[in-house]
Design a protein around this motif. Structure first.
Motif, PDB file in Angstrom:
ATOM      1  N   THR A  13       0.755  -1.231   0.009  1.00  0.00           N
ATOM      2  CA  THR A  13       0.048  -0.250  -0.024  1.00  0.00           C
ATOM      3  C   THR A  13       0.905   1.086  -0.085  1.00  0.00           C
ATOM      4  N   ALA A  14       1.835   1.547   0.838  1.00  0.00           N
ATOM      5  CA  ALA A  14       3.046   2.390   0.953  1.00  0.00           C
ATOM      6  C   ALA A  14       3.283   2.744  -0.433  1.00  0.00           C
ATOM      7  N   TYR A  15       3.842   1.579  -1.033  1.00  0.00           N
ATOM      8  CA  TYR A  15       4.449   1.817  -2.432  1.00  0.00           C
ATOM      9  C   TYR A  15       3.608   2.329  -3.349  1.00  0.00           C
ATOM     10  N   GLY A  16       2.464   1.925  -3.297  1.00  0.00           N
ATOM     11  CA  GLY A  16       1.461   2.692  -4.220  1.00  0.00           C
ATOM     12  C   GLY A  16       1.004   3.795  -4.054  1.00  0.00           C
ATOM     13  N   VAL A  17       0.906   4.235  -2.925  1.00  0.00           N
ATOM     14  CA  VAL A  17       0.754   5.827  -2.385  1.00  0.00           C
ATOM     15  C   VAL A  17       1.735   6.461  -2.744  1.00  0.00           C
ATOM     16  N   LEU A  18       3.104   6.132  -2.334  1.00  0.00           N
ATOM     17  CA  LEU A  18       4.208   7.068  -2.670  1.00  0.00           C
ATOM     18  C   LEU A  18       4.892   7.049  -3.971  1.00  0.00           C
ATOM     19  N   PHE A  19       4.813   6.105  -4.611  1.00  0.00           N
ATOM     20  CA  PHE A  19       5.472   5.989  -5.845  1.00  0.00           C
ATOM     21  C   PHE A  19       4.546   5.573  -7.093  1.00  0.00           C
ATOM     22  N   GLU A  20       3.801   4.559  -7.120  1.00  0.00           N
ATOM     23  CA  GLU A  20       2.976   4.151  -8.165  1.00  0.00           C
ATOM     24  C   GLU A  20       2.185   3.062  -8.148  1.00  0.00           C
ATOM     25  N   SER A  21       0.899   3.155  -8.299  1.00  0.00           N
ATOM     26  CA  SER A  21      -0.061   1.840  -8.166  1.00  0.00           C
ATOM     27  C   SER A  21      -0.304   1.240  -9.387  1.00  0.00           C
ATOM     28  N   PRO A  22      -0.667  -0.168  -9.361  1.00  0.00           N
ATOM     29  CA  PRO A  22      -1.010  -0.932 -10.585  1.00  0.00           C
ATOM     30  C   PRO A  22      -1.676  -0.215 -11.615  1.00  0.00           C
ATOM     31  N   PHE A  23      -2.760   0.511 -11.195  1.00  0.00           N
ATOM     32  CA  PHE A  23      -3.732   1.119 -11.888  1.00  0.00           C
ATOM     33  C   PHE A  23      -3.156   2.323 -12.765  1.00  0.00           C
ATOM     34  N   GLY A  83      15.556  15.534  -1.235  1.00  0.00           N
ATOM     35  CA  GLY A  83      15.244  14.704  -2.510  1.00  0.00           C
ATOM     36  C   GLY A  83      13.903  14.690  -2.753  1.00  0.00           C
ATOM     37  N   LYS A  84      13.355  15.041  -3.867  1.00  0.00           N
ATOM     38  CA  LYS A  84      12.017  15.015  -4.168  1.00  0.00           C
ATOM     39  C   LYS A  84      11.645  14.043  -5.285  1.00  0.00           C
ATOM     40  N   TYR A  85      10.686  13.604  -4.948  1.00  0.00           N
ATOM     41  CA  TYR A  85       9.664  12.568  -5.935  1.00  0.00           C
ATOM     42  C   TYR A  85       8.595  13.232  -6.272  1.00  0.00           C
ATOM     43  N   HIS A  86       8.242  13.454  -7.609  1.00  0.00           N
ATOM     44  CA  HIS A  86       7.293  14.072  -8.427  1.00  0.00           C
ATOM     45  C   HIS A  86       5.963  12.992  -8.532  1.00  0.00           C
ATOM     46  N   ARG A  87       5.159  12.858  -7.462  1.00  0.00           N
ATOM     47  CA  ARG A  87       4.235  11.667  -7.575  1.00  0.00           C
ATOM     48  C   ARG A  87       3.130  12.068  -8.529  1.00  0.00           C
ATOM     49  N   VAL A  88       2.606  13.124  -8.627  1.00  0.00           N
ATOM     50  CA  VAL A  88       1.366  13.370  -9.576  1.00  0.00           C
ATOM     51  C   VAL A  88       1.802  14.172 -10.622  1.00  0.00           C
ATOM     52  N   ARG A  89       1.932  13.782 -11.779  1.00  0.00           N
ATOM     53  CA  ARG A  89       2.444  14.710 -13.019  1.00  0.00           C
ATOM     54  C   ARG A  89       1.380  14.593 -14.186  1.00  0.00           C
ATOM     55  N   THR A  90       0.558  15.693 -14.149  1.00  0.00           N
ATOM     56  CA  THR A  90      -0.350  16.030 -15.135  1.00  0.00           C
ATOM     57  C   THR A  90       0.049  17.538 -16.036  1.00  0.00           C
ATOM     58  N   LYS A 145      -1.535   7.951 -19.033  1.00  0.00           N
ATOM     59  CA  LYS A 145      -0.842   9.281 -19.569  1.00  0.00           C
ATOM     60  C   LYS A 145       0.162   9.593 -18.439  1.00  0.00           C
ATOM     61  N   ASN A 146      -0.324   9.793 -17.319  1.00  0.00           N
ATOM     62  CA  ASN A 146       0.188  10.436 -16.159  1.00  0.00           C
ATOM     63  C   ASN A 146       1.801   9.655 -15.814  1.00  0.00           C
ATOM     64  N   ASN A 147       1.676   8.556 -15.989  1.00  0.00           N
ATOM     65  CA  ASN A 147       2.866   7.552 -15.640  1.00  0.00           C
ATOM     66  C   ASN A 147       3.983   7.756 -16.614  1.00  0.00           C
ATOM     67  N   ASN A 148       3.453   8.393 -17.984  1.00  0.00           N
ATOM     68  CA  ASN A 148       4.771   8.568 -18.889  1.00  0.00           C
ATOM     69  C   ASN A 148       4.839   9.915 -19.206  1.00  0.00           C
ATOM     70  N   ALA A 149       4.378  10.774 -18.303  1.00  0.00           N
ATOM     71  CA  ALA A 149       4.332  12.147 -18.536  1.00  0.00           C
ATOM     72  C   ALA A 149       5.866  12.674 -18.705  1.00  0.00           C
TER      73      ALA A 149
END
Length: 277
Positions: free
Chosen positions: A73-83, A176-183, A88-92
């Protein structure tokens, strides 16, 4: 009679001395490392060994199950979920310039002349609460490979009080930043790092933060961020809210900044400018 006057004078002087500190000096005092008493603690367990043995296997299975579920669950919230794998957002793709296209902020979905592998933004903000209390943020944000960034920030506060003197405080932060939501219209990130508090404090602390920027349409965006530093059993909190106005690779902004440095609170107006390359 002389004794009474001396007593009154002593009380007045004591009161003035207790008040003769700037807000910055009070903040530094509250952040200084406090000596803690060293104690000894011995844990005892009076449960029968047979009960412990009978429950150990069940406890280990349940613990592993919950740890695995939490990690997934933490990985999905912080980095990326299977959905999101095929979204498009995943490949922004990171843009070279905000609002190069009318409704496109930091990310686009198609590779074109405005696409970038990395981008560096430099900005400065003047902050002030009143003529006696002011400061400046110098910020360098280096984005790498669409999702990652290194953010380095230097905050300098000055206070010049005619009664109590002049004080200054510097705080250096690296995240160190991770841009989680990219639209195209929204950019959300989280980050972890460290801060160093200079001056009388002279201490490092762990820092975490999160922030977002919403692109309302050329040339305006709204940006906000929060980070907290844990230092010497106290905290430094920074919150800011900005309205950005973009002009090609440049921007100007204004807004509000709230700082909590140890025991002291600072509510300040901010005015700034920056550029990207």
């Amino acid at each position: 009679m002389l004794t009474k006057y001396a007593l009154v004078l002593l009380i007045i002087l004591s009161f003035n001395f207790s008040q003769s500190q700037t807000k910055i000096e009070k903040a530094e005092e509250s952040l200084k490392k406090q000596e803690q008493p060293v104690g000894f603690y011995k844990e005892t367990n009076n449960y029968p060994s047979s009960n412990r043995n009978s429950n150990s296997y069940f406890g280990e299975v349940v613990a592993e199950l919950f740890i695995g579920l939490f990690a997934y669950t933490a990985y999905g919230v912080l980095f990326e979920s299977p959905f999101e794998f095929n979204s498009k957002n995943n490949n922004a793709i990171l843009t070279k310039q905000v609002y190069f296209e009318r409704n496109t902020g930091h990310y686009t979905y198609e590779r074109n002349d405005n696409s970038a592998i990395g981008r560096t933004s430099i900005s400065t903000k003047y902050i002030f609460a009143n003529p006696k209390l002011k400061g400046n943020h110098l910020n360098v944000d280096m984005r790498i490979f669409n999702r990652f960034a290194l953010d380095v920030n230097y905050l300098q506060l000055w206070e010049n009080n005619t009664n109590f003197g002049h004080d200054a405080l510097a705080i250096y932060t690296a995240l160190g930043k991770y841009h989680r939501v990219r639209t195209k219209a929204f950019d959300g990130w989280w980050g972890v790092g460290a801060s160093y508090v200079d001056g009388e404090v002279n201490s490092f602390g762990f820092t975490y933060g999160l922030g977002a920027e919403v692109f309302l349409g050329k040339p305006i965006s709204i940006e906000s961020s929060f980070n907290q530093t844990l230092v010497n059993q106290n905290t430094i909190n920074k919150f800011n809210a900005l309205i950005n106005y973009y002009i090609n690779q440049y921007k100007i902004n204004g807004g509000y900044e709230y700082l909590k440095v140890g025991s002291q609170n600072f509510s300040m107006v901010s005015l700034g400018a920056g550029f990207s390359f």
